[in-house]
Design a protein around this motif. Structure first.
Motif, short mmCIF file in Angstrom:
data_model
loop_
_atom_site.label_atom_id
_atom_site.label_comp_id
_atom_site.label_asym_id
_atom_site.label_seq_id
_atom_site.Cartn_x
_atom_site.Cartn_y
_atom_site.Cartn_z
N ASN A 189 0.84 -1.21 0.00
CA ASN A 189 0.00 0.00 0.00
C ASN A 189 0.87 1.26 0.00
OD1 ASN A 189 -2.74 -1.26 0.43
ND2 ASN A 189 -1.63 -2.07 2.20
N GLU A 235 -8.19 -11.22 5.52
CA GLU A 235 -9.31 -11.17 6.46
C GLU A 235 -9.86 -12.58 6.65
OE1 GLU A 235 -11.79 -8.29 4.48
OE2 GLU A 235 -11.24 -6.77 5.96
N GLN A 243 -9.29 -4.15 3.41
CA GLN A 243 -9.44 -2.93 2.61
C GLN A 243 -8.86 -1.70 3.28
OE1 GLN A 243 -10.56 -2.24 -0.61
NE2 GLN A 243 -10.19 -4.44 -0.71
N ASP A 244 -8.55 -1.79 4.58
CA ASP A 244 -7.93 -0.67 5.29
C ASP A 244 -6.41 -0.75 5.18
OD1 ASP A 244 -10.47 0.17 6.15
OD2 ASP A 244 -10.38 -1.19 7.87
N SER A 245 -5.77 0.41 5.31
CA SER A 245 -4.31 0.45 5.23
C SER A 245 -3.76 1.70 5.91
CB SER A 245 -3.85 0.44 3.78
OG SER A 245 -2.48 0.81 3.70
N PRO A 246 -2.62 1.58 6.60
CA PRO A 246 -2.01 2.78 7.18
C PRO A 246 -1.05 3.50 6.23
CG PRO A 246 -0.86 0.84 7.95
CD PRO A 246 -1.97 0.35 7.06
N ARG A 249 -3.79 4.91 -0.02
CA ARG A 249 -5.05 4.41 -0.57
C ARG A 249 -4.87 3.62 -1.86
NH1 ARG A 249 -9.44 5.67 1.67
NH2 ARG A 249 -10.63 5.18 -0.22
N GLY A 350 -11.24 1.08 1.67
CA GLY A 350 -11.30 1.24 3.13
C GLY A 350 -10.66 2.53 3.61
N HIS A 351 -10.34 2.54 4.90
CA HIS A 351 -9.79 3.73 5.56
C HIS A 351 -8.27 3.65 5.63
CE1 HIS A 351 -13.84 4.87 6.78
NE2 HIS A 351 -14.01 3.62 7.19
N GLN A 352 -7.66 4.82 5.83
CA GLN A 352 -6.22 4.87 6.04
C GLN A 352 -5.97 4.94 7.54
OE1 GLN A 352 -4.10 7.59 3.55
NE2 GLN A 352 -2.23 7.48 4.77
N LEU A 353 -5.65 3.81 8.16
CA LEU A 353 -5.52 3.70 9.61
C LEU A 353 -4.08 3.96 10.02
CD1 LEU A 353 -7.69 0.50 10.13
CD2 LEU A 353 -8.41 2.89 10.29
#
Length: 376
Positions: A189, A235, A243-246, A249, A350-353
């Motif tokens: 990512n 998952e 779908q989330d990633s730190p 995107r 998803g979100h950027q965690l």
């Protein structure tokens, strides 16, 4: 008035210094400065006749031990009964908030033949700069000491974890790895600008870069190994990457067999956490015979690609099948360039965690799950 005597710490079963220096007879500990001499109430008298150590040599440095030797004039040499060794971290002594408040900086050891081994995780941490100075001392019948002047101050740096230490970390990680789940892709990512730069300035190929300082302080790959970070966790309910990633995107996905196959070697690199319930395992995939493979072969425990607790690659009915550990977050470093054309880039939904980012993350030195019994 009789001067106070130094305490005999080794006789106490509750002493934090118990068995710390196995090659030394640690008889007394005195916390004082190294700026020349004794404090007025230390009970240590000064005797100029005792030889001052010079030409100090540090050798056989590991992540938690070293050997020390020096030269001395022969004058009054036969009077020496002890050595005072003042050992300090080069940075501010108060900078390490995890340092035990009772850890001494001065070691008092019986005069044994040189070189002498100093060992013990109470005193030494891996990959850390230290200063050391030495006095010779003579213990008197009343229990007091006469001492020489301090030697010159010498600087040295402790080593990284050895394969032995990494194997200890590996065994701890295996305990919590959990069941194995199937995977089909590795993914990376990043922000859109990263992939644009790869296409425009790097011939469409992601290039290895030096690993940051995240993870265990003694890790031999931090700041040294060059590679490209990939993830492979899936998952539980979908079997697909989350779908989330730190890290951005946009996601590059590549079929697992393109990076991990019988022509690659797999190594264990690290095991750590960051004050959270999550634990991370770093693995290294290196094409056989590549520079990355040679680097890892010297420093890291090698894993059987078909049979290990973290990431496996095996053939079933003529098809390569891949599995990853469920209960740890795997960070996979691939040591060769990877052309974008071997996979696909797409935006995730998803979100950027950012809280999950491990960039330069510091390991929790108090975690019993992922620390070993050497300096942090």
């Amino acid at each position: 008035m009789e001067a106070p005597r130094l305490a005999h710490t080794m006789s106490s079963p509750t002493s934090p210094c118990e068995e710390v220096i196995k090659n030394l007879s640690l008889e007394a500990i005195q916390l004082c400065d190294r700026d020349g001499n004794k404090s007025q109430d230390s009970g240590i008298a000064e005797m100029e006749e005792l030889p001052v150590p010079h030409n100090i040599k540090i050798s056989n440095i590991t992540c938690d031990s070293f050997k020390i030797s020096w030269d001395m004039d022969s004058k009054s040499k036969d009077r020496i009964t002890h050595y005072f060794i003042d050992l300090n971290k080069k940075e501010n002594k108060n900078s390490n908030k995890f340092k035990h408040k009772d850890v001494p900086t001065k070691l008092v050891a019986k005069a044994v033949p040189l070189p002498m081994t100093v060992r013990g995780h109470w005193f030494l941490s891996p990959r850390t700069e230290y200063t050391v100075a030495v006095q010779t001392a003579s213990k008197q019948v009343d229990g007091d000491y006469v001492v020489s002047e301090w030697s010159e101050i010498i600087e040295f740096c402790t080593a990284d974890y050895s394969k032995v230490h990494l194997t200890q970390l590996l065994e701890k990680a295996e305990v919590i790895a959990g069941r194995m789940l199937k995977l089909s892709v590795f993914y990376r990512n990043q922000h859109k600008e990263y992939f644009d730069y790869i296409r425009e300035h790097q011939g469409n190929a992601m290039q290895p870069s030096v690993k940051d300082n995240s993870g265990s302080h003694g890790s031999p790959i931090s700041g040294k190994l060059e590679g490209i970070f990939f993830s492979c966790n899936t998952e539980f309910n979908t079997g697909k990457p989350p779908q989330d990633s730190p890290y951005g995107r946009y996601r590059y996905e590549i079929a697992a067999e393109k990076l991990f196959n019988p022509n690659t070697n797999l190594y264990f690199g690290d095991f750590y956490c960051m004050y959270t319930a999550y634990h991370y395992v770093i693995l290294v995939i290196a094409p056989v015979g590549s520079p990355g493979d040679e680097f890892c072969k010297q420093r890291l425990p090698q894993l059987n690609i078909k049979d290990n607790k973290f990431l496996t690659c095996d053939e079933e009915d003529g098809v390569m099948v891949y599995h990853h550990a469920q209960d740890v977050i795997l960070e996979v470093i691939y040591t060769d360039p990877v052309d974008l054309s071997l996979g696909t880039v797409a935006e995730i939904t998803g979100h950027q965690l950012m809280s999950l980012s491990t960039a330069n993350a510091k390991k929790d030195p108090s975690c019993k799950t992922c620390n070993i019994s050497v300096g942090r």
